[in-house]
Design an enzyme around this catalytic site. Structure first.
Site, mmCIF file in Angstrom:
data_model
loop_
_atom_site.group_PDB
_atom_site.id
_atom_site.type_symbol
_atom_site.label_atom_id
_atom_site.label_comp_id
_atom_site.label_asym_id
_atom_site.label_seq_id
_atom_site.Cartn_x
_atom_site.Cartn_y
_atom_site.Cartn_z
ATOM 1 N N ASN A 138 21.895 -17.327 -3.581
ATOM 2 C CA ASN A 138 22.278 -18.129 -2.415
ATOM 3 C C ASN A 138 21.263 -17.812 -1.319
ATOM 4 O O ASN A 138 21.276 -16.723 -0.748
ATOM 5 C CB ASN A 138 23.699 -17.782 -1.959
ATOM 6 N N GLU A 145 23.128 -23.201 -1.419
ATOM 7 C CA GLU A 145 22.956 -23.391 0.023
ATOM 8 C C GLU A 145 21.497 -23.669 0.392
ATOM 9 O O GLU A 145 20.952 -23.039 1.309
ATOM 10 C CB GLU A 145 23.492 -22.184 0.805
ATOM 11 N N ASP A 177 27.348 -18.631 -6.236
ATOM 12 C CA ASP A 177 28.165 -18.036 -5.194
ATOM 13 C C ASP A 177 29.589 -18.536 -5.389
ATOM 14 O O ASP A 177 29.921 -19.657 -5.011
ATOM 15 C CB ASP A 177 27.612 -18.424 -3.824
ATOM 16 N N ASN A 198 32.261 -17.212 -3.985
ATOM 17 C CA ASN A 198 33.141 -16.915 -2.848
ATOM 18 C C ASN A 198 34.469 -16.335 -3.327
ATOM 19 O O ASN A 198 35.547 -16.675 -2.823
ATOM 20 C CB ASN A 198 33.359 -18.170 -1.999
ATOM 21 N N ASP A 221 28.849 -13.076 -5.971
ATOM 22 C CA ASP A 221 27.920 -13.891 -6.769
ATOM 23 C C ASP A 221 28.016 -13.414 -8.214
ATOM 24 O O ASP A 221 27.704 -12.254 -8.524
ATOM 25 C CB ASP A 221 26.499 -13.738 -6.239
ATOM 26 N N ASP A 281 21.836 -13.761 3.639
ATOM 27 C CA ASP A 281 22.961 -12.826 3.659
ATOM 28 C C ASP A 281 23.412 -12.467 2.238
ATOM 29 O O ASP A 281 24.224 -11.552 2.054
ATOM 30 C CB ASP A 281 24.128 -13.364 4.496
ATOM 31 N N HIS A 282 22.880 -13.159 1.244
ATOM 32 C CA HIS A 282 23.105 -12.842 -0.162
ATOM 33 C C HIS A 282 21.818 -12.264 -0.756
ATOM 34 O O HIS A 282 20.733 -12.416 -0.184
ATOM 35 C CB HIS A 282 23.454 -14.098 -0.968
#
Length: 268
Positions: free
Chosen positions: A7, A34, A158, A160, A229, A258-259
């Site tokens: 991501n 993303e 991802d 989530n 992930d 951020d990943h």
């Protein structure tokens, strides 16, 4: 064959960092989430010059998924089946034509926050949690269809989803979050119980393994992360699994997402 998920939180923001990681890690296939751009805005030529075939399912400013592959791709499809009205770009799949063909599915599962509940504690219809759970039900149905093909299949991206307490540095911080709510975890477990192998936990046990750190409150420096992930492998794909690792050091480099990337090595 090395297959990674990443991501990147915006291709424009990661226009230098992503090629740098590709050169270092040398994955054969990458499933991106993303990308936050329409198809025409994705810098396909940059990655084609690096030897990748590029397939994109984009969306303006939000979401968006893509596949980069050094192997030929066949039967590329976009969008998770089950809801023709869903316009969010969160799913792409294709068959990677290596020595052993692998059906790869790249996903960006809805976040589901803020959690909206009615007076009875049920997700509000039309709310973000309801959308997440509905999307996961569609994923469950499509996963069944993929397994019925009895071929090597992996679903990655991802999710989530924080599968269990050891996948968060501070589990209490995530109580009530859509990634850790019982409704989300119940569907996650139903998908796993269809016969999928969660690749990372098949190779690595224990806490302190994370793939996401918030940009806020010094989360990276405190290692206050979560593992969201994931790779889910069909039985035929699990038989090919050699390794699964998280490239956590990528988070400490210039202009990080951020990943961080997660990858599997398959005997394919």
């Amino acid at each position: 064959m090395k297959i990674a998920t990443f991501n990147i939180n915006g291709i424009k923001a990661r226009i230098n960092a992503l090629p740098e990681w590709l050169q270092e890690a040398k994955p054969d296939v990458v499933l991106l989430q993303e990308i936050k751009t329409v198809d025409e805005g994705f810098p396909s030529e940059l990655f084609e010059d690096m030897g990748y075939i590029v397939e994109v399912h984009g969306q303006k400013s939000f979401n968006g998924v893509a596949i980069l592959s050094k192997y030929p791709l066949e039967d590329v499809t976009r969008g998770l089946p089950g809801d023709e009205a869903d316009e969010q770009a969160r799913w792409i799949e294709a068959t990677v034509m290596g020595d052993t063909p692998i059906r790869v599915c790249g996903l960006y599962l809805p976040n589901g926050n803020p959690v909206e509940l009615d007076s009875g504690g049920k997700p509000v219809a039309g709310g973000k949690l309801a959308y997440k759970l509905g999307w996961m039900e569609r994923l469950y149905t499509h996963a069944q269809a993929l397994l019925a093909e009895e071929i090597p299949v992996l679903m990655t991206g991802d999710y989530n989803i924080i599968p269990q307490a050891e996948d968060a540095a501070n589990p209490a911080q995530w109580e009530g979050d859509a990634a850790y709510r019982p409704e989300s975890l119940a569907i996650w477990r139903r998908i796993l119980n269809l016969g999928f192998t969660e690749a990372f936990r098949a190779r690595v046990q224990g806490p302190d393994h994370y793939s996401f750190w918030d940009y806020q409150a010094g989360a990276w420096n405190k290692n206050n992360g979560i593992r969201i992930d994931h790779f889910l492998l069909s039985p035929q794909c699990a038989d090919l699994l050699l390794d699964c690792q998280i490239d956590s050091e990528v988070r400490g480099k210039e202009k990080p997402s951020d990943h961080v990337p997660v990858w599997v090595e398959l005997a394919a």
